[in-house]
Design an enzyme around this catalytic site. Structure first.
Site, PDB file in Angstrom:
ATOM      1  N   ASP A  70       0.828  -1.211   0.000  1.00  0.00           N
ATOM      2  CA  ASP A  70       0.000   0.000   0.000  1.00  0.00           C
ATOM      3  C   ASP A  70       0.862   1.260   0.000  1.00  0.00           C
ATOM      4  O   ASP A  70       1.466   1.610   1.009  1.00  0.00           O
ATOM      5  CB  ASP A  70      -0.901  -0.019   1.226  1.00  0.00           C
ATOM      6  CG  ASP A  70      -1.851   1.177   1.284  1.00  0.00           C
ATOM      7  OD1 ASP A  70      -2.042   1.824   0.240  1.00  0.00           O
ATOM      8  OD2 ASP A  70      -2.398   1.440   2.361  1.00  0.00           O
ATOM      9  N   ASP A 255      -2.089   5.319  -5.655  1.00  0.00           N
ATOM     10  CA  ASP A 255      -2.374   4.562  -4.443  1.00  0.00           C
ATOM     11  C   ASP A 255      -2.637   3.098  -4.762  1.00  0.00           C
ATOM     12  O   ASP A 255      -3.693   2.737  -5.268  1.00  0.00           O
ATOM     13  CB  ASP A 255      -3.591   5.163  -3.737  1.00  0.00           C
ATOM     14  CG  ASP A 255      -3.939   4.443  -2.456  1.00  0.00           C
ATOM     15  OD1 ASP A 255      -3.100   3.663  -1.965  1.00  0.00           O
ATOM     16  OD2 ASP A 255      -5.048   4.650  -1.945  1.00  0.00           O
TER      17      ASP A 255
END
Length: 364
Positions: A70, A255
């Site tokens: 992430d 992201d």
């Protein structure tokens, strides 16, 4: 498929704050304590492109975990033996089995933009990715969780800046960089553009893979360090010879923790929905398009221009066909969400279904 999993540690009025993204930034000096190297961590496709897991080990001897990679958060957390079913996952960390573990007795908690949350305690131990290990790395052991029970990943590896780490700890990749263990102060992210249910991707620390792209990189400086944030020149929609500009000079982030191709504020998203003919289906919670009675060529291309270079999603890249050959429709992999960066400015999120079409390098 999950829609997004943004870190909501800094929240105001129920809205997430402070994420960012960039491609390449300025190289800074670092202290070399060991011979620098490069490592490749194979990424596994989960849920046909919902998210991507990489292999790490923690402790001595190493305990293995498949973590969600992430770039939109900065904490490393893994399930502890106390968490059980609420944490989902297949592996749990047993601190009593590691000779190098140190308890910190400091609480950990984090909430994500999809409503899920995790709580636990911080500790220190040796963390390894590929052939690179860092001793005395701070990470969190989850003892409770909500909204995680269906996840197959063993926690999450945050790749953002230190100032959004919930406990103020140095993120793993930054620890490796500051220790001089990376050949270059960069990491690169690639996943296959089309899911087959078994294909993989790669996370390279300290380098990048020249076989995974053609052409040249577009450079965008980090504007707010925390998440990886940059300025995108514009977002446009094109059908035939007609191009409509949706927005210019926007704050945006890359992201890997967001499945969707793009999340924009409601005003911009609604304009896009109108142009592509998407309507909200309350029964499934998604915007959908009737792609059964009209060809995909009838829908516009969506282009995000970064550093003067256009990055274009064609309709098959932002639509997903659902159903059978005789009765189907398309999910729209674009969503609405009013998110803000650390400066309280609106920010667009460019997620996995955008990033998987392009090769991304993050320069620390």
């Amino acid at each position: 498929m999950r829609r997004f999993k943004r870190n909501c540690t800094n929240a105001e009025g129920g809205k997430c704050l402070g994420r960012s993204s960039h491609l390449l930034n300025k190289v800074r000096s670092r202290k070399r304590s060991v011979a620098p190297t490069t490592t490749n961590d194979t990424l596994i496709d989960v849920g046909w492109g919902s998210y991507w897991m990489g292999l790490i080990t923690i402790g001595t001897p190493g305990q293995t975990f498949d973590v969600d990679i992430d770039t939109g958060s900065s904490d490393l957390w893994i399930p502890g033996v106390q968490c059980g079913t609420p944490c989902g996952a297949n592996h749990t960390f047993n601190s009593s089995l590691s000779s190098t573990y140190t308890a910190l007795n400091k609480p950990f908690s984090i909430q994500y933009g999809d409503g899920s949350n995790v709580a636990g305690i911080f500790g220190n131990d040796t963390v390894c990715i590929g052939g690179i290990c860092i001793a005395n790395q701070t990470f969190a052991i989850a003892t409770s969780a909500n909204g995680m029970s269906t996840q197959v990943n063993d926690g999450l590896l945050g790749m953002g800046y230190q100032n959004i780490a919930t406990g103020g700890e140095m993120p793993v990749v930054w620890s490796m960089y500051l220790a001089g263990q990376l050949s270059l102060p960069i990491f690169a992210f690639w996943v296959a553009p089309v899911s087959t249910g078994s294909d993989t991707g790669e996370l390279i620390l300290g380098g990048y893979d020249t076989t995974k792209y053609t052409g040249y990189f577009a450079y965008a400086s980090v504007t707010t360090k925390g998440y990886w944030e940059f300025i995108a020149d514009s977002v446009t929609l094109t059908i035939g010879s007609t191009t409509t500009t949706i927005a210019t000079s926007i704050n945006a982030m890359l992201d890997t923790g967001t499945t969707l191709g793009m999340i924009a504020s409601s005003a911009y998203a609604n304009e896009i929905y109108s142009m592509i003919g998407a309507t909200y289906n309350a029964a499934i919670g998604w915007y959908t398009i009737n792609c059964h009675t009209q060809p995909l060529t009838a829908f516009p291309n969506i282009t995000v221009t970064i550093g003067g270079v256009p990055f274009t999603l064609t309709p098959p890249m932002y639509l997903r066909i659902v159903g059978n050959p005789n009765n189907y429709y398309c999910l729209c992999l674009l969503s609405t969400g009013d998110f803000y960066d650390a400066n309280r400015q609106p920010i667009w999120i460019l997620g996995d279904f955008f990033m998987r079409r392009f090769y991304s390098v993050f320069d620390m």
